[in-house]
Write a protein that holds these residues in place. Structure first.
Motif, PDB file in Angstrom:
ATOM      1  N   ALA A  75      39.120  37.200  38.560  1.00  0.00           N
ATOM      2  CA  ALA A  75      37.955  38.068  38.465  1.00  0.00           C
ATOM      3  C   ALA A  75      37.477  38.107  37.023  1.00  0.00           C
ATOM      4  O   ALA A  75      38.273  37.940  36.088  1.00  0.00           O
ATOM      5  N   ASP A 110      34.287  39.837  34.230  1.00  0.00           N
ATOM      6  CA  ASP A 110      33.089  40.602  33.920  1.00  0.00           C
ATOM      7  C   ASP A 110      32.785  40.412  32.446  1.00  0.00           C
ATOM      8  O   ASP A 110      33.705  40.235  31.635  1.00  0.00           O
ATOM      9  N   TYR A 137      43.398  36.058  43.384  1.00  0.00           N
ATOM     10  CA  TYR A 137      41.997  35.965  43.021  1.00  0.00           C
ATOM     11  C   TYR A 137      41.829  36.148  41.521  1.00  0.00           C
ATOM     12  O   TYR A 137      42.437  37.052  40.934  1.00  0.00           O
ATOM     13  N   TYR A 156      35.052  44.477  37.885  1.00  0.00           N
ATOM     14  CA  TYR A 156      34.723  43.058  37.789  1.00  0.00           C
ATOM     15  C   TYR A 156      33.655  42.688  38.806  1.00  0.00           C
ATOM     16  O   TYR A 156      33.788  42.969  39.999  1.00  0.00           O
ATOM     17  N   TYR A 170      32.471  39.458  39.190  1.00  0.00           N
ATOM     18  CA  TYR A 170      32.557  38.058  39.607  1.00  0.00           C
ATOM     19  C   TYR A 170      33.979  37.753  40.061  1.00  0.00           C
ATOM     20  O   TYR A 170      34.949  38.083  39.369  1.00  0.00           O
ATOM     21  N   TRP A 171      34.054  37.082  41.213  1.00  0.00           N
ATOM     22  CA  TRP A 171      35.353  36.801  41.812  1.00  0.00           C
ATOM     23  C   TRP A 171      35.416  35.351  42.270  1.00  0.00           C
ATOM     24  O   TRP A 171      34.426  34.805  42.785  1.00  0.00           O
ATOM     25  N   GLY A 200      39.828  46.740  40.014  1.00  0.00           N
ATOM     26  CA  GLY A 200      39.018  45.650  40.521  1.00  0.00           C
ATOM     27  C   GLY A 200      37.533  45.953  40.556  1.00  0.00           C
ATOM     28  O   GLY A 200      36.698  45.045  40.523  1.00  0.00           O
TER      29      GLY A 200
END
Length: 124
Positions: A96, A98, A94, A111, A113-114, A108
């Motif tokens: 991520a 920010d 993934y 952040y 937004y993923w 994690g």
């Protein structure tokens, strides 16, 4: 802000893959970016990050020397070049993001937004 990850696939041990994460609705040049991964039955783990403001780069010990994170502002993208892949690298990866800097690039929770994840499978 939307992130689209791609580039995963099925490879053999020792092979290479390059993951891409393209941003829309944002300028990733002003974001701290990271890659995380989650193997089946395991917790999500940090892989690599590039922090906005100085562009300091961080890697998990397990990938240091094999993986490289980079970004292209022109393509609004972040990449993860993965070399010398091992079966234990098998996971969903993934990206991520920010905005601007984050206090702990390895966490994690920093952040907001993923991306949707891209599956990497490494056979032995």
């Amino acid at each position: 802000v939307q992130l689209q990850a791609s580039g995963g696939g099925l490879v053999q041990a020792g092979d290479s893959l390059r993951l891409s994460c393209v941003g829309s609705g944002c300028a990733l040049s002003t974001y701290s970016m990271a890659w995380f991964r989650q193997a089946p039955g395991e917790e999500r783990e940090f892989v690599a990050a590039i922090r906005w403001g100085g562009e300091r780069i961080y890697y998990a010990d397990s990938v240091k020397g094999r993986f490289t994170i980079s970004r292209s502002n022109a393509k609004n993208s972040v990449y993860l070049q993965m070399n010398s892949l091992k079966p234990e690298d098998t996971a969903i990866y993934y990206c991520a993001a920010d905005s601007f800097t984050v206090a702990n690039p390895l966490d994690g929770r920093e952040y907001n937004y993923w991306g949707q994840g891209t599956l990497v499978t490494v056979s032995s």
